[in-house]
Design a protein around this motif. Structure first.
Motif, PDB file in Angstrom:
ATOM      1  N   LEU A  91      10.159   7.306  -0.649  1.00 27.76           N
ATOM      2  CA  LEU A  91       9.883   5.997  -0.026  1.00 27.76           C
ATOM      3  C   LEU A  91       8.786   5.256  -0.765  1.00 27.76           C
ATOM      4  O   LEU A  91       8.824   4.031  -0.889  1.00 27.76           O
ATOM      5  CB  LEU A  91       9.488   6.204   1.442  1.00 27.76           C
ATOM      6  N   LEU A 147       8.625  -1.601  -0.779  1.00 24.40           N
ATOM      7  CA  LEU A 147       8.493  -1.766   0.662  1.00 24.40           C
ATOM      8  C   LEU A 147       7.268  -2.602   0.985  1.00 24.40           C
ATOM      9  O   LEU A 147       6.303  -2.650   0.207  1.00 24.40           O
ATOM     10  CB  LEU A 147       8.372  -0.403   1.348  1.00 24.40           C
ATOM     11  N   LYS A 168       5.185  -1.896   3.446  1.00 23.72           N
ATOM     12  CA  LYS A 168       4.113  -0.925   3.674  1.00 23.72           C
ATOM     13  C   LYS A 168       4.676   0.475   3.479  1.00 23.72           C
ATOM     14  O   LYS A 168       5.475   0.943   4.292  1.00 23.72           O
ATOM     15  CB  LYS A 168       3.562  -1.073   5.097  1.00 23.72           C
ATOM     16  N   VAL A 169       4.262   1.111   2.395  1.00 17.36           N
ATOM     17  CA  VAL A 169       4.736   2.467   2.149  1.00 17.36           C
ATOM     18  C   VAL A 169       3.964   3.441   3.038  1.00 17.36           C
ATOM     19  O   VAL A 169       2.813   3.180   3.406  1.00 17.36           O
ATOM     20  CB  VAL A 169       4.575   2.861   0.662  1.00 17.36           C
ATOM     21  N   PRO A 170       4.560   4.565   3.416  1.00 15.75           N
ATOM     22  CA  PRO A 170       3.875   5.493   4.317  1.00 15.75           C
ATOM     23  C   PRO A 170       2.726   6.238   3.635  1.00 15.75           C
ATOM     24  O   PRO A 170       2.808   6.577   2.458  1.00 15.75           O
ATOM     25  CB  PRO A 170       4.995   6.458   4.743  1.00 15.75           C
ATOM     26  N   GLU A 192       1.395   9.337   8.005  1.00 21.28           N
ATOM     27  CA  GLU A 192       2.782   9.159   8.425  1.00 21.28           C
ATOM     28  C   GLU A 192       3.636  10.377   8.043  1.00 21.28           C
ATOM     29  O   GLU A 192       4.545  10.765   8.783  1.00 21.28           O
ATOM     30  CB  GLU A 192       3.369   7.885   7.800  1.00 21.28           C
ATOM     31  N   LEU A 204       7.984   4.533   8.762  1.00 25.93           N
ATOM     32  CA  LEU A 204       8.056   3.102   8.449  1.00 25.93           C
ATOM     33  C   LEU A 204       7.802   2.288   9.715  1.00 25.93           C
ATOM     34  O   LEU A 204       8.340   2.602  10.777  1.00 25.93           O
ATOM     35  CB  LEU A 204       9.421   2.752   7.862  1.00 25.93           C
ATOM     36  N   LYS A 205       7.029   1.221   9.604  1.00 26.93           N
ATOM     37  CA  LYS A 205       6.578   0.467  10.775  1.00 26.93           C
ATOM     38  C   LYS A 205       7.014  -0.999  10.755  1.00 26.93           C
ATOM     39  O   LYS A 205       6.554  -1.792  11.583  1.00 26.93           O
ATOM     40  CB  LYS A 205       5.044   0.520  10.870  1.00 26.93           C
ATOM     41  N   ASP A 260      11.415  -3.119   6.256  1.00 28.78           N
ATOM     42  CA  ASP A 260      11.447  -1.873   5.485  1.00 28.78           C
ATOM     43  C   ASP A 260      12.555  -0.958   5.987  1.00 28.78           C
ATOM     44  O   ASP A 260      13.250  -0.305   5.194  1.00 28.78           O
ATOM     45  CB  ASP A 260      10.088  -1.155   5.597  1.00 28.78           C
ATOM     46  N   LEU A 261      12.724  -0.902   7.308  1.00 29.18           N
ATOM     47  CA  LEU A 261      13.792  -0.059   7.866  1.00 29.18           C
ATOM     48  C   LEU A 261      15.151  -0.504   7.356  1.00 29.18           C
ATOM     49  O   LEU A 261      15.986   0.316   6.952  1.00 29.18           O
ATOM     50  CB  LEU A 261      13.751  -0.117   9.395  1.00 29.18           C
ATOM     51  N   VAL A 271      15.677   0.522   3.765  1.00 33.40           N
ATOM     52  CA  VAL A 271      15.792   1.947   3.486  1.00 33.40           C
ATOM     53  C   VAL A 271      17.089   2.542   4.017  1.00 33.40           C
ATOM     54  O   VAL A 271      17.617   3.503   3.458  1.00 33.40           O
ATOM     55  CB  VAL A 271      14.565   2.689   4.090  1.00 33.40           C
TER      56      VAL A 271
END
Length: 296
Positions: A231, A236, A238-240, A244, A273-274, A278-279, A282
């Motif tokens: 990821l 993205l 915000k990458v984890p 996370e 993912l928040k 991004d969801l 992915v």
């Protein structure tokens, strides 16, 4: 009360004993900050373990952790002190007129009527071991607040106009963190030792998951770490972070998973993912990410 670490190796060992997997550079910075009585400024992306480093160091030293969470608009009343006005008024009302009242009006601006906030608490303490002062997410505060910190970080003292200067008998161990949402002024950085915490590589992240989330099976720990590494290689919003990764591994362990599959990943990906954008980005990549993680 615990003796301070005797060497860099000692710092590393004590951090690992408390399940904090840091790198040699962080251990070196901590050791030098303790030896030189210098604040330690730690920067890095959110969720890489900056705040946790301060918490663990409080445990290592057997010291009290005093945390100041910074935010936009934070001022001295929230960070250092404010006067206890209701108590001052009550004290004056209980006295009659005359000399007693005039004396009381002078006494109400003494330490007895101070409400001590985190910075004053850290400087003016009688702890057997000086506390660990965590000034968390300094980048969220205003530049005016940064300027105030210069006196504290240089001389470990604060000035109160009605009382005078209060200087620490024993300097606290100061850790300042920043997510780098804005640049912190050079004047503040000059007063500190600096360390950047980067995202860990795969092997270190697996080690972190095994240490911090032991309920996750070994194979699951590696696959989740590999998923997160994948990821982080995507474009993205915000990458984890590591936090996370740990949440994801724990979530899957709670569900009884020992390996990952597409269904589990899609059902639990909100641990990593928040953001909806991004969801959506992915989802289509999940099969490839799972295949790669299972082969890691």
């Amino acid at each position: 009360m615990a003796p301070p670490p005797a060497s860099i190796d000692d710092v590393e060992t004590r951090l690992r004993d408390r399940r904090y997997i840091g790198d040699r550079g962080l251990a070196t910075s901590i050791f030098l900050a303790l030896k030189l009585d210098k604040p330690l400024f730690i920067e890095g992306e959110a969720g890489v373990g900056k705040t946790e480093a301060a918490k663990v160091m409080a445990d290592v030293l057997g010291a009290r952790l005093i945390r100041l969470q910074c935010y936009e608009g934070i001022d001295l009343a929230h960070a250092v002190y404010e006067w206890n006005y209701p108590r001052q008024l009550l004290h004056i009302r209980l006295l009659g007129e005359g000399e007693d009242r005039r004396m009381a009006e002078r006494e109400i601006f003494s330490s007895e009527f101070l409400l001590r906030r985190p910075l004053l608490d850290a400087i003016d303490n009688d702890d057997a071991t000086p506390p660990v002062l965590l000034i968390d997410e300094i980048d969220r505060s205003d530049e005016e607040f940064e300027a105030f910190l210069l006196e504290l970080l240089s001389d470990f003292q604060v000035s109160i106009p009605e009382i005078g200067t209060i200087k620490a008998k024993h300097a606290p161990f100061v850790v300042i963190t920043s997510n780098r949402t804005r640049e912190v002024h050079d004047a503040l950085k000059r007063r500190c030792l600096y360390h950047w915490i980067d995202y860990p590589d795969l092997e270190k992240e697996v080690e972190i998951v095994r240490a911090r989330a032991p309920e996750a099976a070994d194979g699951l720990a590696r696959e989740v770490a590999s998923l997160v590494q994948g990821l982080r290689g995507m474009d993205l919003y915000k990458v984890p972070g590591v936090a996370e990764t740990l949440d994801w591994a724990r979530s899957l362990a709670v569900l009884g998973a020992t390996r990952i599959d597409e269904t589990l990943v899609n059902a639990t990906i909100g641990a990593a993912l928040k953001y909806q954008e991004d969801l959506e980005r992915v989802r289509a990549q999940v099969p490839a990410l799972v295949d790669k993680a299972r082969g890691a």
